[in-house]
Design a protein around this motif. Structure first.
Motif: not given
Length: 638
Positions: A578-585
């Motif tokens: 899972t990525g950080p806030i408001a990101c796209e992976i």
């Protein structure tokens, strides 16, 4: 495996549920139930309450490919990987990659020259090119930039140098990486291989559009020398050692100093508008002013081939692969030696394409392959299915001038016009409109191909976008993944069979319909808007998301954007990161030994969301490439 499992389950249940087969026949047909895969099963279960009683017996079998414990959904401002794994930042937007480049300054006051020597913004697709056992080149797309972060004035007081800086933040970054004795990785900021390719790097236009009147401008009357590549989304990699970068939303950089300009139907089809969308490039670079260079936009929207091993080489825009909003370029070598490239056009209601080279790949002479993408045939997909079916047959329709209605009478003067206006050509031949076809990935066994269909709010609402086939839901909020089998395992064949490997959804919010997702979706692995896609050598399918991260309403419980791992055979899907806030992976590549994964975190903290990834504290959020390894040094995902 899944087909055999479903057959056995149905046979065992027949004696105890005599009316089961009748229900199955009405819903999807008995053959569809037994052979339709996870997606067809999901439709069956959602539509038939009696069938829910046998759901446990028909869930995907546990995968033998996937060996990690799934991570939970997260809303934290960090990058989370499974127990037994570690993840560290490799490089972030603004880090120096050319000799003499300054370090990143988060004040937003560094000039264009500094950005041109630093890692570009918003990392996206990438590929690794080995140099030795412990060294390699990483070629990375830098898709776009956020003026709220790029400039101290947030884009409110643009100058000519600011526009140049914005253009320098776009394009491609090529740099050398080295693996240390302890298995960790560093990038080398003084390597002679390192290079920045930007929105003003000179390139050569090749193929049928080269030199055509439709691509000639005042600055380039030859129609062959193009400045720049930008909005570089995903990528491809060739076996002859070149990198393919794909130009996606190029339209957003053009505007007109004449507000009353009359745009052509072709310009409108590609989303070009007179009003500036915020980049303000036309104010200081006349190439992007439609009133002064009406055909500059025709020179963008291509696949660009780059030699990462030669920093002095000229990138080549390959017009034989068509002009549209390219997501990625999934290349495979067909069994007859022809090069086949699958291509998605990432916009609601657009199409899925395939390029087949004229000449054959020569495994014994890499130099002989350098222009295989110069000449070939482009096709567009037409999907067929019976009403209510989530599988069917399809065909590739040729986009060649003089065939299938692509004639002068219908607006296509020659082959160059067909390629430059590939979208209109696809409409002319009756191609299927899709729910935003994004990344395409070819299975390592070269028998099946997969494509993410991210979402489509227009499905079932706009003309030409009916519900059905591979696009089974009105107002598609969640997305799905379609896969197909080329006839006779021949990627050059005109026909294929298809189904849906997974339909994303939210079973905690929806029930009794397809918005709950297919049967391999649960509240432990649910996600929305599958975007990035790629296989590792073992055949694990890695799914990267760019969706809604509100974690409420239709998206409750999904958390931040994420990466998942799927076994296409069993249908099982597990959340890997899972990525950080408001990101796209987005963006994925592996070391040759499959023990290191490189994955991108794009636009953390977009639209002012409270992210400080990756440095923490009160630092400015920065797009970053992460390096993921198993603590025991093992194979990723196993």
């Amino acid at each position: 495996m899944l087909k055999n499992q479903l057959q056995g389950d149905a046979d065992r249940l027949q004696d105890n549920a005599s009316d089961l087969e009748t229900i199955v026949d009405k819903a999807v047909s008995r053959r569809g139930f037994l052979r339709g895969g996870a997606a067809a099963m999901g439709l069956f279960l959602a539509a038939n309450p009696l069938a829910q009683a046998v759901a446990a017996a028909t869930k995907p079998a546990a995968s033998k490919l996937i060996g990690f414990s799934a991570v939970r959904a997260s809303t934290a401002d960090t990058f989370i990987v499974p127990e037994g794994y570690s993840a560290q930042p490799l490089i972030s937007w603004g880090d120096p990659i050319l000799r003499g480049a300054p370090a990143f300054d988060q004040s937003g006051t560094q000039n264009a020259a500094a950005q041109a020597a630093q890692f570009g913004d918003n990392t996206d697709g990438m590929s690794l090119f080995p140099l030795s056992e412990d060294r390699a080149l990483l070629a990375v797309n830098n898709e776009y930039t956020n003026y709220q972060l790029l400039f101290a004035h947030k884009g409110d007081a643009m100058t000519a140098d600011d526009v140049r800086k914005s253009q320098a933040a776009h394009g491609v970054s090529v740099f050398e990486v080295k693996q240390n004795a302890d298995g960790t990785w560093d990038y080398l900021n003084d390597s002679a291989y390192n290079r920045r390719i930007t929105a003003y790097t000179e390139m050569e236009l090749t193929g049928p559009a080269a030199g055509h009147d439709l691509v000639k401008t005042q600055a380039d009357p030859t129609g062959t020398k193009v400045l720049g590549t930008f909005n570089n989304c995903a990528n491809g990699q060739t076996p002859w050692g070149t990198y393919l970068t794909c130009e996606e939303n190029f339209n957003g950089y053009f505007s007109s100093s004449d507000a009353d300009i009359k745009l052509t139907a072709q310009q409108k089809r590609y989303g070009i508008k007179a009003k500036d969308r915020g980049y303000q490039w036309a104010k200081f670079d006349e190439r992007f002013d439609l009133a002064k260079e009406s055909q500059e936009a025709n020179r963008h929207g291509w696949v660009v081939e780059i030699d990462p091993f030669d920093p002095t080489s000229t990138p080549k825009k390959r017009s034989a692969l068509g002009r549209f909003k390219h997501e990625n370029a999934a290349l495979t070598i067909n069994k007859d030696g022809q090069v086949v490239v699958y291509l998605g056009d990432d916009e609601r209601g657009e199409h899925l394409y395939k390029f087949v080279s004229k000449e054959r790949y020569n495994a014994n002479d890499m130099k002989a392959n350098r222009d295989l993408l110069e000449d070939g045939t482009l096709y567009v997909a037409r999907f067929n299915a019976a009403e209510g079916e989530l599988k069917g047959k399809g065909e590739w329709v040729e986009l060649t001038h003089g065939k299938n209605g692509l004639t002068k009478e219908n607006g296509f003067a020659d082959q160059a016009a067909v390629m430059i206006f590939a979208r209109e050509a696809a409409t002319q031949v009756g191609a299927t409109t899709m729910d935003r076809p994004e990344w395409v990935a070819v299975h390592p066994n070269n028998k099946t191909v997969f494509c993410t269909l991210t979402n489509n709010k227009h499905r079932g609402k706009k003309d030409g976008q009916p519900v059905g086939g591979p696009n089974p839901r009105i107002n598609n909020k969640y997305g799905q993944i379609v896969r197909w089998w080329p006839a006779n395992e021949d990627h050059a064949a005109a026909e294929f069979n298809w189904d849906l490997m997974v339909i994303a959804g939210n079973p905690d919010v929806h029930s009794g319909n397809l918005y709950a997702g297919s049967s391999n979706i649960s509240n432990e692995n649910m996600f929305n808007s599958p975007d990035g896609l790629g296989f590792d050598d073992a055949g694990r399918l890695w799914i990267l998301t760019d969706g809604k991260y509100s974690n409420k309403d239709d998206f409750a419980g999904m958390g931040n954007n994420q990466m998942l791992c799927a076994d296409p055979e069993s249908g099982e899907i597990r959340r890997f990161a899972t990525g950080p806030i408001a990101c796209e992976i987005t963006g994925l590549t592996f070391s040759p030994d499959q023990r290191t994964m490189f994955v991108g975190v794009q636009h953390p903290g977009e639209k002012g969301k409270p992210s400080h990834f990756p440095a923490g504290g009160d630092s400015k959020p920065r797009s970053t490439i992460m390096v993921v390894r198993r603590n025991d040094g093992g194979i990723i995902g196993a």
